[in-house]
Design an enzyme around this catalytic site. Sequence first.
Site, PDB file in Angstrom:
ATOM      1  N   CYS A   1      -6.626   1.746   5.143  1.00 53.10           N
ATOM      2  CA  CYS A   1      -7.231   0.488   5.587  1.00 53.10           C
ATOM      3  C   CYS A   1      -6.712   0.178   6.987  1.00 53.10           C
ATOM      4  O   CYS A   1      -5.815   0.840   7.497  1.00 53.10           O
ATOM      5  CB  CYS A   1      -6.864  -0.638   4.616  1.00 53.10           C
ATOM      6  SG  CYS A   1      -5.133  -1.152   4.729  1.00 53.10           S
TER       7      CYS A   1
ATOM      8  N   GLU B   1       0.664   3.980   1.772  1.00 56.71           N
ATOM      9  CA  GLU B   1       1.048   4.407   3.111  1.00 56.71           C
ATOM     10  C   GLU B   1       2.209   3.565   3.634  1.00 56.71           C
ATOM     11  O   GLU B   1       3.139   4.077   4.250  1.00 56.71           O
ATOM     12  CB  GLU B   1      -0.144   4.276   4.088  1.00 56.71           C
ATOM     13  CG  GLU B   1      -1.383   5.018   3.660  1.00 56.71           C
ATOM     14  CD  GLU B   1      -2.372   4.168   2.857  1.00 56.71           C
ATOM     15  OE1 GLU B   1      -3.579   4.318   3.093  1.00 56.71           O
ATOM     16  OE2 GLU B   1      -1.942   3.361   2.017  1.00 56.71           O
TER      17      GLU B   1
ATOM     18  N   HIS C   1       0.823  -1.206   0.000  1.00 55.41           N
ATOM     19  CA  HIS C   1       0.000   0.000   0.000  1.00 55.41           C
ATOM     20  C   HIS C   1       0.859   1.259   0.000  1.00 55.41           C
ATOM     21  O   HIS C   1       2.000   1.248   0.466  1.00 55.41           O
ATOM     22  CB  HIS C   1      -0.929  -0.002   1.200  1.00 55.41           C
ATOM     23  CG  HIS C   1      -2.005  -1.034   1.116  1.00 55.41           C
ATOM     24  ND1 HIS C   1      -3.034  -1.100   2.031  1.00 55.41           N
ATOM     25  CD2 HIS C   1      -2.229  -2.028   0.225  1.00 55.41           C
ATOM     26  CE1 HIS C   1      -3.840  -2.096   1.702  1.00 55.41           C
ATOM     27  NE2 HIS C   1      -3.361  -2.680   0.614  1.00 55.41           N
TER      28      HIS C   1
ATOM     29  N   CYS D   1      -2.809  -0.423   7.220  1.00 59.80           N
ATOM     30  CA  CYS D   1      -2.017   0.805   7.199  1.00 59.80           C
ATOM     31  C   CYS D   1      -2.253   1.623   8.464  1.00 59.80           C
ATOM     32  O   CYS D   1      -1.349   2.278   8.971  1.00 59.80           O
ATOM     33  CB  CYS D   1      -2.332   1.625   5.955  1.00 59.80           C
ATOM     34  SG  CYS D   1      -1.767   0.807   4.448  1.00 59.80           S
TER      35      CYS D   1
END
Length: 150
Positions: free
Chosen positions: A105, A79, A77, A108
Amino acid sequence: MRPSWDEYFLEITDVVAKRSTCLRRHVGALLVKNRQILSTGYNGAPSGLVHCGERGCLRDRLQIPSGQRAELCRAVHAEQNAMIQAARHGVSVEGGTLYVTTQPCVLCTKLAINAGIRRIVYRGEYPDELSLEMLAEAGVELVHLSDPSR
């Protein structure tokens, strides 16, 4: 019209997201502290691995809805990549702000909490109630800014 700091940094996440190799969603992230950019990240396959555009999307093949079973994905991801880049270069993000094109999410969120992120500014919604609950419990300020051009 001059953008606020939050608008300015969110606009940069849009540019970062253009590097994404994900077939479903292009996400960009920026870690900032004291109005200085510490690192950036976008979502895509780990370094050196085949991108989803060449291999296909496992989540699409398995018909996994957005917001569910995040572990069944080749992509790191945005992040996560921003935090990894900061760590690789010895940059502390503690007390910083995470700017991201989409609400983080739960995966993260957990990393951001443990990394000491105190504030998250995002634009797009993401269907993850547990993430919102954990951020509230941890006292992380969550700011949703809509895109004024949309």
